[in-house]
Design an enzyme around this catalytic site. Structure first.
Site, PDB file in Angstrom:
ATOM      1  N   GLN B 259       7.790 -26.147 -44.184  1.00 24.63           N
ATOM      2  CA  GLN B 259       7.014 -26.155 -45.649  1.00 24.63           C
ATOM      3  C   GLN B 259       6.816 -24.763 -45.677  1.00 24.63           C
ATOM      4  OE1 GLN B 259       7.359 -29.295 -46.717  1.00 24.63           O
ATOM      5  NE2 GLN B 259       6.831 -28.525 -48.538  1.00 24.63           N
ATOM      6  N   HIS B 262       9.013 -22.245 -47.886  1.00 30.68           N
ATOM      7  CA  HIS B 262       9.802 -22.470 -49.085  1.00 30.68           C
ATOM      8  C   HIS B 262       9.117 -21.549 -50.258  1.00 30.68           C
ATOM      9  CE1 HIS B 262      11.897 -26.248 -49.763  1.00 30.68           C
ATOM     10  NE2 HIS B 262      10.924 -26.846 -48.726  1.00 30.68           N
ATOM     11  N   GLU B 327       2.189 -34.129 -50.841  1.00 29.23           N
ATOM     12  CA  GLU B 327       3.683 -34.730 -51.349  1.00 29.23           C
ATOM     13  C   GLU B 327       4.445 -35.282 -50.217  1.00 29.23           C
ATOM     14  OE1 GLU B 327       5.836 -31.136 -51.864  1.00 29.23           O
ATOM     15  OE2 GLU B 327       7.596 -31.892 -52.974  1.00 29.23           O
ATOM     16  N   HIS B 328       4.205 -34.794 -49.000  1.00 30.04           N
ATOM     17  CA  HIS B 328       4.781 -35.030 -47.818  1.00 30.04           C
ATOM     18  C   HIS B 328       3.877 -35.592 -46.710  1.00 30.04           C
ATOM     19  CE1 HIS B 328       7.950 -32.129 -49.440  1.00 30.04           C
ATOM     20  NE2 HIS B 328       8.583 -33.297 -49.368  1.00 30.04           N
ATOM     21  N   ASP B 361      14.606 -34.262 -46.582  1.00 32.08           N
ATOM     22  CA  ASP B 361      15.054 -33.272 -47.730  1.00 32.08           C
ATOM     23  C   ASP B 361      16.532 -33.308 -47.857  1.00 32.08           C
ATOM     24  OD1 ASP B 361      12.656 -32.198 -48.426  1.00 32.08           O
ATOM     25  OD2 ASP B 361      12.960 -30.391 -46.941  1.00 32.08           O
ATOM     26  N   HIS B 420      -1.052 -57.845 -91.383  1.00 32.32           N
ATOM     27  CA  HIS B 420      -0.526 -58.343 -90.152  1.00 32.32           C
ATOM     28  C   HIS B 420      -0.742 -59.913 -90.349  1.00 32.32           C
ATOM     29  CE1 HIS B 420      -0.523 -54.101 -88.724  1.00 32.32           C
ATOM     30  NE2 HIS B 420      -0.197 -54.776 -87.400  1.00 32.32           N
TER      31      HIS B 420
END
Lengths: 429, 429
Positions: B259, B262, B327-328, B361, B420
């Protein structure tokens, strides 16, 4: 008088394209003011809420308290006429049973090589519902936003509604009670959005904010997006009626005006293959306008944004409708089912002569929060999925990792991500 | 060295809260520049694209043409090594078969009083896919964005990818071919987003734009939102590993570093109840960093944003994880299934010791475009639904209108919407 277009005219494409791109909304530039209000609420919490509420809504929320008490809601419910309460209950029940069908199922399975995959849906824990004050304060909108949230399983549904002069709207509070809203606060504007997003001493933050509002509310929602989720930013409402010759022009005119009365920037469009119907509808609109309580607004809307489009054949109506991507589409034609399957872009479709869009606004059961301004090309009306989120699951057994791991390593390496490759290869050695 | 927290410490809540709100991203203020570029593309179309591309990507797109030809894509495919092509195909097939299960079903039914309701799903007609150039250009991301769009049924999938110096990325073009992308243009930045949203002489506009990009692309997507749909704006990536004592510290360290490599702003977090494991993982991280090609980036990320959180019991890990909303999320524990049912907020969950996030991934089959920065509290990873929209249907027969129409009239009247009420009542008289 609305504009008239004819698809047999040589300049039709140019005029239709221009019509499509007409801006109906001038959004006030309130972003700087909104940024200040949000910063103040983040810095000073409740104190900031009280100060902005005193200034903008002109009452002392320190004395009244920010939260609307259960006793106040009881009193509001008691103040609503029984037949209106019954109508709200009918609407609530119909919305609930329709939206219950939208609840997604979880999916978990093992594929051919033994990898387990899944999609698990869970409700958002806490959601804020913005309800406008004053004349735009509609109990039906409270139901349309709150009921799907509760169907989804939202634990904590928090409503904010400004109370100008301190005056609560009984109908809105009654709708909140019926829909199962958990907390109600008498605040509005950008300060309410900030309180929902960041929390204060009194108000715990939520994870998503939904509901319509003015330019300040819309700007505040855009600003807090990311910290919380938001729903779409709704523009002025619109209807497209596709009608053949066999229609009562008075019915069609009534439907066009029901849309036009919302807002000067609302838009009503008729597409027909029958010039006699077009003429008759235009006359009926003028006649009905005189009797309409909100005739001034409807008249401005019809004059500035209304349109009657004549087509050589109703087949030609469908691609035009898809380009308009109307929020509301009425099919007042002999064989609506045949037309239905060919339509791609519409928020909601109202089928046949006895389904005026207005019935869908209240008691049809489907949601009246729908994509406006051509956004039905890429988005949907409000529903249960807007209050849930999907978590994906992956479980790779050792044997399967041996099978697919080398491909992951190969891709990680060509992407230059050696750490990714290593976190797979370390498990294969 | 990452920070270390301990849930038995008296200041834990304060430190954890501070940790949660740490900003990992400084977004450059490029909004004014982006506004100019968009206005220029709207005004001058292709000419503006050529000028901006010449200036920012330093090659002559007038000579090369904006569109990447089929022959160029053929050449790119031929240039990719066979084993990489096979890995891309495996990934494509697995993504496709998983996402095929996400296709929603239409629902049409008649309720107890004869009202017909329905929810009809259709694909968005045209979608733009932004693919970054240079080092952030990942073929796996092309597959993750493009395959679900094609599974949804998008007719026209248009990819834009900047080619700095005119250099195309063969892997990205090969992935586009495998995923069924229909058109590819060698443009990037805000100018590409503007072209997709508004169209030019060469590029027809799309209805939605997805895919990651730099600050210019993100700002441009925010600006064109409304004219077209956009996907979420992704922040730096993150992983949370929950691990018990029975783990190989090297495996956990490898996952944390996968991770961290990245991006300097990526975040890797370990929660464990075992101080010996925590110590061993920290040592393994330092050891592995030395051997990692992107060790400099990973080291910065781990030092600035990494965290090791000790908990008295793994039960205590779950509420912390839900607040982080990672996220993960990797569950490297003896009984992950027991933990699974108690987790509410996570983009994707990777179960058991042989499911490193990196396998997801690439070749797991689930999507790697997932909600970052705590947005898993209110949003989901990319999926088929992001490329579709729901139209609601309503058909009220005359008898049913008689039954529910009066409630609609009552609600319209209390909301002050006489038009209406009239569009319903005119059909009842």
């Amino acid at each position: 008088m609305a504009i008239r277009l004819d698809d047999r005219a040589p300049d039709f494409e140019a005029r239709f394209s221009a019509f499509l791109t007409t801006k109906r909304e001038v959004s006030a530039d309130v972003d700087a003011a909104v940024a200040d209000i949000i910063a103040d609420v983040r810095a000073r919490g409740d104190a900031a809420l009280h100060d902005w509420t005193g200034k903008l809504d002109r009452f002392d929320s320190r004395a009244r308290g920010l939260r609307v008490s259960e006793a106040e809601i009881d009193a509001a419910v008691a103040a609503v006429k029984p037949e209106v309460m019954e109508a709200l209950k009918l609407a609530r029940d119909r919305i609930e049973s329709h939206h219950a069908r939208q609840k997604p199922g979880n999916d978990r399975y093992t594929d051919a090589i033994g990898v387990e995959l899944g999609s698990i849906w869970t409700a958002i824990e806490a959601v804020g519902l913005y309800v406008p004050g004053g004349t735009a304060s509609y109990p039906s909108s409270v139901l349309m936003n709150a009921v799907p949230a509760k169907v989804a399983g939202v634990d904590r549904l928090v409503m904010v509604v400004p109370t100008p002069g301190g005056e609560v709207n009984s109908l809105v509070l009654a709708a909140a009670r019926l829909a199962g809203v958990d907390e109600v606060y008498r605040i509005g504007g950008a300060q309410a959005v900030a309180a929902l997003a960041y929390g204060t001493e009194t108000i715990r933050p939520v994870a998503k904010i939904v509901g319509p509002g003015n330019a300040y509310v819309a700007a505040a929602k855009r600003r807090v997006f990311g910290t919380v989720g938001i729903d779409m930013i709704a523009g002025p409402s619109e209807v497209l009626v596709i009608a053949d010759r066999d229609n009562d022009p008075d019915w069609i005119a009534a439907d066009l005006l029901a849309q036009a009365e919302h807002d000067k920037a609302a838009q009503s469009i008729l597409i027909t293959d029958d010039v006699a119907l077009a003429d008759a509808v235009e006359k009926a609109v003028e006649r009905q306008l005189a009797a309409l309580p909100r005739g001034g607004i409807a008249s401005d809307s019809w004059r500035d944004y209304g349109a009657v489009i004549l087509v050589e054949s109703l087949d030609g109506a469908i691609p035009l409708s898809d380009r308009i991507a109307p929020e509301h589409l009425e099919l007042a034609v002999a064989d609506p089912e045949a037309m239905l399957g060919r339509i791609r872009n519409a928020g909601a479709i109202f089928i046949g002569h006895h389904t005026p869009e207005a019935v869908g606004d209240y008691v049809g059961g489907s949601n009246h929060v729908l994509p406006t301004a051509r956004s039905a090309r890429f988005s949907s009306g409000l529903g249960v999925l807007d209050f849930m989120k999907r978590t994906s699951l992956l479980k790779v057994p050792p044997m399967a990792l041996r099978q697919i791991g080398p491909a992951a390593i190969a891709l990680a390496e060509v992407e230059g991500l050696g750490g990714h490759a290593r976190s797979v290869s370390i498990r294969l050695n």
